[in-house]
Design an enzyme around this catalytic site. Structure first.
Site, PDB file in Angstrom:
ATOM      1  N   GLY A  12      38.967  55.117  12.122  1.00  0.00           N
ATOM      2  CA  GLY A  12      40.028  54.797  11.170  1.00  0.00           C
ATOM      3  C   GLY A  12      39.634  55.182   9.752  1.00  0.00           C
ATOM      4  CG  ASP A  13      39.484  52.979   7.154  1.00  0.00           C
ATOM      5  OD1 ASP A  13      40.621  52.526   6.987  1.00  0.00           O
ATOM      6  OD2 ASP A  13      38.528  52.309   7.607  1.00  0.00           O
ATOM      7  CD  GLU A  14      39.911  58.360  11.033  1.00  0.00           C
ATOM      8  OE1 GLU A  14      40.973  57.771  10.737  1.00  0.00           O
ATOM      9  OE2 GLU A  14      39.199  58.048  12.004  1.00  0.00           O
ATOM     10  CE  LYS A  16      45.041  56.817  11.177  1.00  0.00           C
ATOM     11  NZ  LYS A  16      43.693  56.381  10.832  1.00  0.00           N
ATOM     12  CB  ALA A  39      47.074  50.269  10.125  1.00  0.00           C
ATOM     13  N   GLY A  40      45.797  50.316   7.274  1.00  0.00           N
ATOM     14  CA  GLY A  40      46.081  50.440   5.842  1.00  0.00           C
ATOM     15  C   GLY A  40      46.178  51.915   5.521  1.00  0.00           C
ATOM     16  CD  GLN A 225      44.314  50.292  14.128  1.00  0.00           C
ATOM     17  OE1 GLN A 225      44.971  50.507  15.123  1.00  0.00           O
ATOM     18  NE2 GLN A 225      44.804  49.622  13.098  1.00  0.00           N
ATOM     19  N   GLY A 303      39.483  44.971   1.967  1.00  0.00           N
ATOM     20  CA  GLY A 303      38.646  45.164   0.781  1.00  0.00           C
ATOM     21  C   GLY A 303      37.154  45.207   1.087  1.00  0.00           C
ATOM     22  NE  ARG A 304      36.386  44.023   6.932  1.00  0.00           N
ATOM     23  CZ  ARG A 304      36.465  44.041   8.246  1.00  0.00           C
ATOM     24  NH1 ARG A 304      35.550  43.443   8.972  1.00  0.00           N
ATOM     25  NH2 ARG A 304      37.452  44.668   8.856  1.00  0.00           N
ATOM     26  CG  LEU A 333      34.765  69.758   1.514  1.00  0.00           C
ATOM     27  CD1 LEU A 333      33.702  69.522   2.581  1.00  0.00           C
ATOM     28  CD2 LEU A 333      35.370  71.158   1.684  1.00  0.00           C
ATOM     29  CB  VAL A 414      39.916  69.036  -2.267  1.00  0.00           C
ATOM     30  CG1 VAL A 414      39.161  69.964  -1.336  1.00  0.00           C
ATOM     31  CG2 VAL A 414      41.230  69.677  -2.734  1.00  0.00           C
TER      32      VAL A 414
HETATM   33  P1  IMP Z   1      41.291  44.205  14.722  1.00  0.00           P
HETATM   34  O1  IMP Z   1      42.097  45.420  14.979  1.00  0.00           O
HETATM   35  O2  IMP Z   1      41.707  43.447  13.497  1.00  0.00           O
HETATM   36  O3  IMP Z   1      41.168  43.328  15.933  1.00  0.00           O
HETATM   37  O4  IMP Z   1      39.792  44.688  14.392  1.00  0.00           O
HETATM   38  C1  IMP Z   1      38.976  45.316  15.374  1.00  0.00           C
HETATM   39  C2  IMP Z   1      38.102  46.389  14.739  1.00  0.00           C
HETATM   40  O5  IMP Z   1      38.906  47.464  14.302  1.00  0.00           O
HETATM   41  C3  IMP Z   1      37.328  45.928  13.500  1.00  0.00           C
HETATM   42  O6  IMP Z   1      36.103  46.637  13.463  1.00  0.00           O
HETATM   43  C4  IMP Z   1      38.204  46.376  12.353  1.00  0.00           C
HETATM   44  O7  IMP Z   1      37.468  46.566  11.171  1.00  0.00           O
HETATM   45  C5  IMP Z   1      38.700  47.697  12.916  1.00  0.00           C
HETATM   46  N1  IMP Z   1      39.981  48.136  12.348  1.00  0.00           N
HETATM   47  C6  IMP Z   1      41.209  47.679  12.656  1.00  0.00           C
HETATM   48  N2  IMP Z   1      42.145  48.349  11.966  1.00  0.00           N
HETATM   49  C7  IMP Z   1      41.498  49.260  11.228  1.00  0.00           C
HETATM   50  C8  IMP Z   1      41.924  50.303  10.334  1.00  0.00           C
HETATM   51  O8  IMP Z   1      43.106  50.530  10.087  1.00  0.00           O
HETATM   52  N3  IMP Z   1      40.940  51.050   9.763  1.00  0.00           N
HETATM   53  C9  IMP Z   1      39.632  50.872  10.051  1.00  0.00           C
HETATM   54  N4  IMP Z   1      39.187  49.929  10.895  1.00  0.00           N
HETATM   55  C10 IMP Z   1      40.112  49.131  11.485  1.00  0.00           C
END
Ligand code: IMP
Length: 424
Positions: A12-14, A16, A39-40, A225, A303-304, A333, A414
């Protein structure tokens, strides 16, 4: 544009959100097929930054219909506040016109959140590091066939009976751990009020999407994700609870499996992970700090600080194969500027001492990375728009990555803006 799926190739967090927003220029529908507001997706357009959690990433594209598919778990309280937040920022997404929510999508209830936190506490040092949004418990209820669905929010008798049924079970558990119990009447009232608000958007979205496809409309399936957080193909149990890879599209939208003809895999030029679990290419110390700060690597949902590592070509090759990725977008990049040399992971030494070049999720715990190094570059890439204008070392990096992962890199990003892309 054939029906296209955009997915993340690691955890996740690529980036997208930006890519979906870009591709949505040529789309009629953008559909989320899994996950929830864990998701964010961050969009930056004309200096405006929007972080979306549940609303699909075409929120800024006026001509596109955003669909929350049946595979998504929907917290209706969160959905209301996300829509209000967007409207306050001048980005309203009218219900029923530009936003549809599947009546079959499962509902995340406040007790799912409480149970998510409780489960994490009970896991102790083996905690998954979930986002605490109730995702796992809501999917568990779906599989156990006790869940409430979005369509129930506009059916008062079914809703009241469902809340009573679920509360009876969950309250017993919450009581045992001295957690506050659910007030059945109040929760029923709140959910019915939300149902009345959301009613214009609630639809049989599977039918809508199949009809759209028959009529030749362009559909974009938005992954949340990444492949390595997929409940089946990721680093279980340190995964999310849905099919985050392309395998989730058919069950999560109601489109047939062969509908997706193009798979765009998005991956950063380095690796990150939030939450616990194996991460063979992880860095620590000064270098990790430097990449984290340059890439603003802090979770957009929680925010982690994100864990940071070298690009893991072995893991990405696996994800490309599992997801059927047909083209890759390499993001961030620019963040690698000034790091010399750069390293790529090309194999692992497993915990039992074996050296391998294949990612096997079952064996990955405790694996150490085997890397190769490449020269770095020290040029600001954020204004580069043509591939040939990249420094030779940056091009060599992209081309080596492409060779190792076995899929063509069609686009390099970029910077966070819509225009900050290089098409090859
Ligand atoms: P959950 O989806 O809240 O149950 O979390 C399970 C795992 O997926 C944890 O390691 C979260 O940090 C990770 N995770 C869930 N959604 C995302 C996302 O959108 N980006 C990155 N990691 C995620």
């Amino acid at each position: 544009m054939p029906t296209t799926c955009v997915i993340g190739l690691l955890w996740g967090d690529e980036g997208k959100g930006k890519i979906i927003d870009l591709l949505a220029e040529n789309a009629d529908y953008v559909v989320r097929y899994g996950g929830g507001h864990n998701a964010g997706h961050t969009l930056v357009h004309e200096g405006r930054k929007l972080v979306l959690h549940l609303v699909p990433s075409a929120a800024l594209r006026p001509g596109v219909i955003n669909v929350i598919g049946n595979g998504v778990v929907v917290d209706p309280f969160h959905l209301r506040s996300e829509l209000e937040g967007l409207a306050r920022r001048g980005c309203s997404v009218p219900l029923g016109e530009r936003l549809l929510v599947s009546e079959s999508a499962h509902v995340i209830l406040p007790m799912h959140r409480a149970l998510d936190e409780l489960a994490e506490r009970l896991r102790g040092s083996e905690r998954i590091g979930t986002t605490g949004r109730g995702i796992g418990p809501a999917y568990a209820d779906r599989a156990a066939r006790t869940g409430l669905r979005v369509g129930d929010l506009v059916r008062p008798a079914r809703l009241r009976a469902g809340v009573a049924r679920i509360a009876a079970e969950k309250n017993a558990l919450l009581r045992a751990f001295d957690e506050p119990e659910v007030d059945v009447r109040r929760l029923g009232d709140d959910l019915l009020a939300l149902g009345a608000e959301l009613r214009p958007a609630i639809a049989d979205t599977g039918h809508v999407l199949r009809e759209a496809q028959r009529a030749g409309r362009r559909i974009l399936a938005e992954g949340a994700q990444g492949v390595l957080l997929d409940v089946d193909h990721g680093t279980y149990p340190y995964v999310t609870s849905s099919s985050a890879s392309t395998g989730g599209v058919a069950p999560g939208t109601g489109l047939p499996p062969q509908a997706v003809q193009r798979v765009v895999g998005v991956v950063k030029a380095y690796a990150t992970r939030v939450g616990s679990g194996p991460f063979p290419s992880e860095l620590d110390g000064e270098l990790a700090h430097r990449i984290r700060e340059a890439g603003h690597e802090y979770g957009s949902t929680t925010g982690r600080p994100r864990r940071v590592g070298w690009f893991d070509a072995v893991a990405v090759r696996y994800s490309v194969q599992v997801s059927g990725t047909t083209e890759v977008v390499l993001t961030m990049l620019d963040v690698l500027r000034g790091i010399d040399p750069l390293h790529l992971v090309t194999g692992y030494q497993l915990a039992d001492g074996r050296r391998v070049e294949r990612f096997a999720p079952f064996d990955i715990d405790g694996a150490r990375p085997l890397t190769e190094s490449l020269p770095g570059f020290d040029v600001d890439l954020s204004d580069v728009r043509r591939y040939e204008d990249l420094p030779a070392a940056a091009r060599a990096y992209v081309e080596r990555v492409e060779h190792l992962i076995g899929a063509p890199i069609g686009t390099v990003s970029v910077g966070p803006g819509r225009e900050q892309v290089i098409r090859r």
